[in-house]
Write an enzyme that holds these catalytic residues in place. Structure first.
Site, PDB file in Angstrom:
ATOM      1  N   GLU A 179       4.786  -6.357   9.285  1.00  0.00           N
ATOM      2  CA  GLU A 179       3.505  -5.637   9.215  1.00  0.00           C
ATOM      3  C   GLU A 179       2.327  -6.596   9.049  1.00  0.00           C
ATOM      4  O   GLU A 179       2.278  -7.374   8.092  1.00  0.00           O
ATOM      5  CB  GLU A 179       3.538  -4.660   8.034  1.00  0.00           C
TER       6      GLU A 179
ATOM      7  N   LYS B 283       4.610   2.271  -1.895  1.00  0.00           N
ATOM      8  CA  LYS B 283       4.989   1.682  -0.596  1.00  0.00           C
ATOM      9  C   LYS B 283       4.268   0.346  -0.417  1.00  0.00           C
ATOM     10  O   LYS B 283       4.833  -0.640   0.064  1.00  0.00           O
ATOM     11  CB  LYS B 283       4.638   2.659   0.532  1.00  0.00           C
TER      12      LYS B 283
ATOM     13  N   ASP C 229      19.355  -7.729  -0.991  1.00  0.00           N
ATOM     14  CA  ASP C 229      19.567  -6.439  -0.335  1.00  0.00           C
ATOM     15  C   ASP C 229      18.361  -5.524  -0.617  1.00  0.00           C
ATOM     16  O   ASP C 229      18.249  -4.947  -1.691  1.00  0.00           O
ATOM     17  CB  ASP C 229      20.873  -5.849  -0.904  1.00  0.00           C
TER      18      ASP C 229
ATOM     19  N   HIS D 283      -7.242  -4.491   8.222  1.00  0.00           N
ATOM     20  CA  HIS D 283      -6.023  -4.144   8.926  1.00  0.00           C
ATOM     21  C   HIS D 283      -6.222  -4.245  10.439  1.00  0.00           C
ATOM     22  O   HIS D 283      -5.404  -4.829  11.143  1.00  0.00           O
ATOM     23  CB  HIS D 283      -5.643  -2.721   8.537  1.00  0.00           C
TER      24      HIS D 283
HETATM   25  C1  MEV Z   1       0.192  -0.052   3.990  1.00  0.00           C
HETATM   26  O1  MEV Z   1       1.371  -0.658   4.449  1.00  0.00           O
HETATM   27  C2  MEV Z   1       0.182   0.020   2.491  1.00  0.00           C
HETATM   28  C3  MEV Z   1      -0.999   0.755   1.868  1.00  0.00           C
HETATM   29  O2  MEV Z   1      -1.086   2.078   2.408  1.00  0.00           O
HETATM   30  C4  MEV Z   1      -0.730   0.809   0.400  1.00  0.00           C
HETATM   31  C5  MEV Z   1      -1.685   1.673  -0.399  1.00  0.00           C
HETATM   32  O3  MEV Z   1      -2.221   2.648   0.167  1.00  0.00           O
HETATM   33  O4  MEV Z   1      -1.852   1.373  -1.585  1.00  0.00           O
HETATM   34  C6  MEV Z   1      -2.292   0.072   2.166  1.00  0.00           C
END
Ligand code: MEV
Length: 442
Positions: free
Chosen positions: A89, A284, A300, A397
């Site tokens: 990513e 995430k 793992d 991003h």
């Molecule tokens: C993207 O991979 C992760 C984010 O969505 C995490 C977040 O929103 O804190 C940017």
């Protein structure tokens, strides 16, 4: 009756690698030569290295590359480390590096391992008097330990081994269901093989000794072992990592108003604490950092993911893994997560890039790696929440994503540098990039 389903094959695993590829191409591809060339292009020219990778799993046909990136400038306790990250990513490594540099100038990250206990269970069905089972467990426990002596010998030499075995009555949740719940210390190994081998021996001893136990009637003797397996939920294998500084010291090019920033940042973390929809995305983002280091160091990541998310829901509601406080003019941001990691065994001594990653990290113990991984997660979360509460994430991003779009359109190096320059002052979107490429090529 035996019928042959289309596109199925028996004895596939016994075919040679090229036979497997030919079967695949014949069965599912129209442009066979292109597909074959692609699969072969990803083979390593070094036959020995390729064979090593072929033998990691079954039915290998090629390699699947992920980029290995480096996030330097991580000050963790008293060491400054460059952290290896295997991830696809865009912007994850950039965000980690930026967070590392930000905290490098503000005292760095402090990390501490709180506990290192691993868990494994033998799940079984027992139909009979619970009191008799308890007495049997007491009677058999020394034998459970002595029968595993040869398995635990070398782990004990390293300072680990079986910590305890308990009998747990789970029959209120599921009729006749009981467990042997065992705890382990596995030192620098993740310990899955060690734990599972011990558990299977416990199960064998438990079952055979039950048959000989005179106080049991025939039904009670017939203990039915359902399965023996470690748990990837390790709430007693915990690591804590934090950053803190005076609020005014948060001031930087991106943070002109530190108090406003600190409050909004804390609000964002607090929202993730109470709102599961946000908590999942928040966590995430933490796992972006954690998984990338876990993967690069040959651990793992599925086990880590499962354990960490279970921990996030341990109090009954899925919540944030990070926490933030503003007290007495100090901004503090921290994480507490369970991480069962290894720096010996498994891929760590076999995969050349894993060895390289561990050497880069100064050959850490499992405890040191727990600290590094927790810091990577905290740094990633800091970067994400900082962007979200200030500029929004799309700006950074999409700048990173620009390269993916340019590669998709097979832009030349000259085109790339012209378009990167163009998008320094223009908003990146998929359509704006496509339009700019088309204009350039006209
Ligand atoms: C993207 O991979 C992760 C984010 O969505 C995490 C977040 O929103 O804190 C940017």
């Amino acid at each position: 009756m035996k019928t042959h389903m289309p596109n199925t094959i028996s004895g596939f695993s016994k075919l040679s690698k090229s036979e497997k590829i030919e079967w695949l191409l014949e069965t599912y591809f129209t442009e066979k030569d292109n597909a074959r060339a692609l699969v072969e292009r990803y083979w390593n020219a070094d036959d020995k290295l390729q064979k090593l990778h072929d033998e990691f799993i079954e039915n290998t046909i090629s390699n699947y590359y992920l980029p290995l990136g480096i996030a330097p400038n991580f000050l963790i306790n008293d060491s400054t480390l460059a952290i290896p990250m295997a991830i696809e990513e865009s912007s994850v490594v950039a965000a980690a590096s930026k967070a590392a540099k930000f905290w490098l100038q503000r005292g760095g990250f402090k990390a501490k391992v709180l506990s290192t206990e691993k868990i494994g269970q033998v799940h079984f069905i027992y139909q009979g008097d619970t009191k008799k089972l308890e007495a049997f467990f007491k009677h058999v426990k020394p034998k459970l330990l002595s029968d595993t002596a040869s398995i635990t010998q070398s782990m004990e030499r390293r300072g680990g081994g079986i910590l305890d075995i308990k009998l747990r009555n789970k029959s209120a949740d599921l009729p006749n269901y009981y467990q042997l719940h065992a705890t382990f210390e596995t030192m620098d190994a993740m310990g899955a093989n060690f734990i599972n081998t011990c558990l299977e021996q416990f199960a064998a001893t438990f079952k055979s000794e039950a048959l000989l136990y005179e106080a049991f009637n025939d039904q009670e003797k017939a203990i039915n072992i359902v399965m023996s397996i470690l748990s990837n939920y390790v709430p007693e294998c915990l690591v804590h990592a934090e950053v803190s500084c005076k609020i005014e010291d948060l001031k930087s090019k991106d943070i002109p108003h530190p108090m406003e920033f600190a409050q909004k940042f804390k609000q964002a973390v607090d929202i993730a604490k109470v709102e599961p929809y946000r908590a999942v995305t928040h966590n995430k983002g933490i796992m972006n950092g954690i998984d990338a280091v876990v993967l690069a160091t040959g651990n793992d990541f599925r086990a880590i993911e499962a354990g960490v998310h279970a921990y996030a829901a341990k109090d009954g509601t899925y919540t944030s893994l990070t926490h933030c406080s503003i007290e007495n003019g100090i901004f503090k941001f921290w994480i507490e997560i369970p991480l069962a990691l290894g720096t010996v065994g498994g891929l760590t001594s076999i995969h050349p890039l894993v060895k390289f990653a561990l050497e880069m990290l100064q050959k850490p113990t499992a405890k040191a790696l727990m600290q590094i991984v927790a810091v990577a997660g905290l740094a990633q979360n800091f970067g994400a929440v900082k962007s979200l509460t200030t500029t929004g994430i799309q700006e950074g991003h999409m700048k990173m994503h620009l390269m993916n779009i340019l590669n998709q359109f097979e832009a030349t190096e000259t085109e790339k540098s012209q378009l990167i320059a163009h998008f320094k002052t223009n908003v990146v979107s998929h359509s704006s990039v496509v339009e700019a490429i088309e204009n350039l090529r006209q």
